[in-house]
Design a protein around this motif. Structure first.
Motif, short mmCIF file in Angstrom:
data_model
loop_
_atom_site.label_atom_id
_atom_site.label_comp_id
_atom_site.label_asym_id
_atom_site.label_seq_id
_atom_site.Cartn_x
_atom_site.Cartn_y
_atom_site.Cartn_z
N GLN A 131 -32.84 -28.55 -16.77
CA GLN A 131 -33.04 -28.06 -15.36
C GLN A 131 -31.61 -28.11 -14.82
OE1 GLN A 131 -35.71 -30.31 -12.85
NE2 GLN A 131 -35.11 -29.12 -10.90
N VAL A 132 -31.06 -27.29 -14.14
CA VAL A 132 -29.74 -27.10 -13.42
C VAL A 132 -29.68 -27.92 -12.20
CG1 VAL A 132 -27.78 -25.82 -12.58
CG2 VAL A 132 -29.26 -24.81 -14.74
N GLN A 133 -28.70 -28.97 -12.16
CA GLN A 133 -28.50 -29.54 -10.95
C GLN A 133 -27.00 -29.79 -10.40
OE1 GLN A 133 -30.35 -33.30 -11.98
NE2 GLN A 133 -31.98 -33.04 -10.52
N LEU A 134 -26.81 -29.71 -9.36
CA LEU A 134 -25.38 -30.07 -8.85
C LEU A 134 -25.53 -31.42 -8.13
CD1 LEU A 134 -24.68 -26.45 -7.19
CD2 LEU A 134 -23.72 -27.48 -9.39
N VAL A 135 -24.58 -32.20 -8.59
CA VAL A 135 -24.70 -33.57 -7.88
C VAL A 135 -23.32 -33.78 -7.18
CG1 VAL A 135 -24.78 -36.10 -8.58
CG2 VAL A 135 -25.93 -34.27 -9.87
N GLU A 136 -23.47 -33.85 -5.72
CA GLU A 136 -22.38 -34.26 -5.00
C GLU A 136 -22.03 -35.92 -4.81
OE1 GLU A 136 -24.49 -30.93 -2.78
OE2 GLU A 136 -25.20 -32.69 -3.93
N SER A 137 -20.80 -36.05 -4.65
CA SER A 137 -20.44 -37.80 -4.52
C SER A 137 -19.30 -37.67 -3.65
CB SER A 137 -20.41 -38.27 -5.79
OG SER A 137 -19.16 -37.57 -6.55
N GLY A 138 -19.15 -39.04 -3.22
CA GLY A 138 -17.92 -39.29 -2.41
C GLY A 138 -18.09 -39.18 -0.82
N GLY A 139 -19.38 -39.07 -0.60
CA GLY A 139 -19.59 -39.15 0.97
C GLY A 139 -19.48 -40.59 1.48
N GLY A 140 -19.43 -40.87 2.81
CA GLY A 140 -19.45 -42.01 3.46
C GLY A 140 -19.11 -41.94 4.91
N LEU A 141 -18.62 -43.14 5.15
CA LEU A 141 -18.30 -43.28 6.73
C LEU A 141 -16.74 -43.33 6.50
CD1 LEU A 141 -19.01 -43.96 9.57
CD2 LEU A 141 -18.93 -46.40 8.99
N VAL A 142 -16.22 -42.68 7.51
CA VAL A 142 -14.70 -42.78 7.72
C VAL A 142 -14.31 -42.49 9.26
CG1 VAL A 142 -14.55 -40.14 7.28
CG2 VAL A 142 -12.52 -41.75 6.94
N GLN A 143 -13.20 -43.15 9.67
CA GLN A 143 -12.76 -42.94 11.07
C GLN A 143 -12.00 -41.62 11.21
OE1 GLN A 143 -10.22 -46.30 11.73
NE2 GLN A 143 -11.78 -47.60 12.48
N ALA A 144 -12.17 -41.31 12.59
CA ALA A 144 -11.51 -40.10 12.67
C ALA A 144 -9.96 -39.99 12.33
CB ALA A 144 -11.60 -39.65 14.31
N GLY A 145 -9.61 -38.93 11.77
CA GLY A 145 -7.99 -39.03 11.38
C GLY A 145 -8.06 -39.22 10.02
N GLY A 146 -8.77 -39.91 9.40
CA GLY A 146 -8.84 -40.49 8.01
C GLY A 146 -9.17 -39.25 7.02
N SER A 147 -9.28 -39.87 5.76
CA SER A 147 -9.36 -38.75 4.59
C SER A 147 -10.46 -39.18 3.77
CB SER A 147 -8.05 -38.57 3.86
OG SER A 147 -7.12 -38.27 4.59
N LEU A 148 -11.03 -38.16 3.09
CA LEU A 148 -12.33 -38.44 2.08
C LEU A 148 -12.17 -37.45 1.13
CD1 LEU A 148 -14.46 -40.47 2.40
CD2 LEU A 148 -16.03 -38.67 3.25
N ARG A 149 -12.62 -37.77 0.14
CA ARG A 149 -12.90 -36.52 -0.98
C ARG A 149 -14.23 -36.42 -1.67
NH1 ARG A 149 -9.59 -35.30 -6.66
NH2 ARG A 149 -11.06 -36.85 -7.41
N LEU A 150 -14.75 -35.22 -1.39
CA LEU A 150 -16.13 -35.03 -2.04
C LEU A 150 -15.88 -34.35 -3.25
CD1 LEU A 150 -17.96 -33.77 0.90
CD2 LEU A 150 -17.70 -35.94 0.37
N SER A 151 -16.77 -34.77 -4.40
CA SER A 151 -16.89 -33.98 -5.69
C SER A 151 -18.17 -33.49 -5.94
CB SER A 151 -16.55 -35.28 -6.82
OG SER A 151 -15.44 -35.64 -6.79
#
Length: 125
Positions: A1-21
Motif C-alpha cells: 500500500q502506498v503511503q506518504l508520511v509527513e514529519s517535522g510539524g510542531g509548535l513554533v513562535q511567530a517569526g521562527g522556522s520549521l522544516r517539513l518532510s
C-alpha cells in the motif's frame, strides 16, 4: 500500500522556522510533481506549494511566497517544505500529496491522487 508520511510539524513562535518532510513508502514518485497543502480549523484545504518531478519548477500560493520554499531530493525520495518567518495564520495541518499524472505540475487540489495523513503546525504569536 502506498503511503506518504509527513514529519517535522510542531509548535513554533511567530517569526521562527520549521522544516517539513514527506517520504513516500511503497513506491517512488520521482516522475510526479509533489505538493504541500494545508487545512486550518473550519476552513477548506488549500494549496501551499508544488514542485515539478525534476525540481526545476515550483508554484506557490501568494500568501506564502518569499517565506516558504518547497524542494525535493529524488535520490532520497523526499520532499521538503522549509517554512521561514512563520505567521500565526500558517497554523494548520499540512499535507503532502503526489500528482496523479506523471510530468505534470499544477496547483489544482483534485489533481493530486496520493495523500499523507498530515502533520500539525502551530504558530504562536
Amino acid at each position: 500500500q502506498v503511503q506518504l508520511v509527513e514529519s517535522g510539524g510542531g509548535l513554533v513562535q511567530a517569526g521562527g522556522s520549521l522544516r517539513l518532510s514527506c517520504a513516500p513508502s511503497g513506491r517512488t514518485f520521482s516522475n510526479r510533481a509533489m505538493g504541500w497543502f494545508r487545512q486550518a480549523p473550519g476552513k477548506e484545504r488549500e494549496f501551499v506549494a508544488a514542485i515539478s518531478w525534476s525540481g526545476d519548477s515550483s508554484l506557490y500560493a501568494d500568501s506564502v511566497k518569499g517565506r516558504l520554499t518547497i524542494s525535493r531530493d529524488n535520490a532520497k525520495n523526499t520532499v521538503y517544505l522549509q517554512m521561514n518567518n512563520v505567521k500565526p495564520e500558517d497554523t494548520a495541518v499540512y499535507y503532502c500529496a503526489a500528482h496523479g499524472t506523471p510530468y505534470t505540475l499544477s496547483r489544482f487540489t483534485p489533481s493530486y491522487d496520493y495523500w499523507g495523513q498530515g502533520t500539525q503546525v502551530t504558530v504562536s504569536s
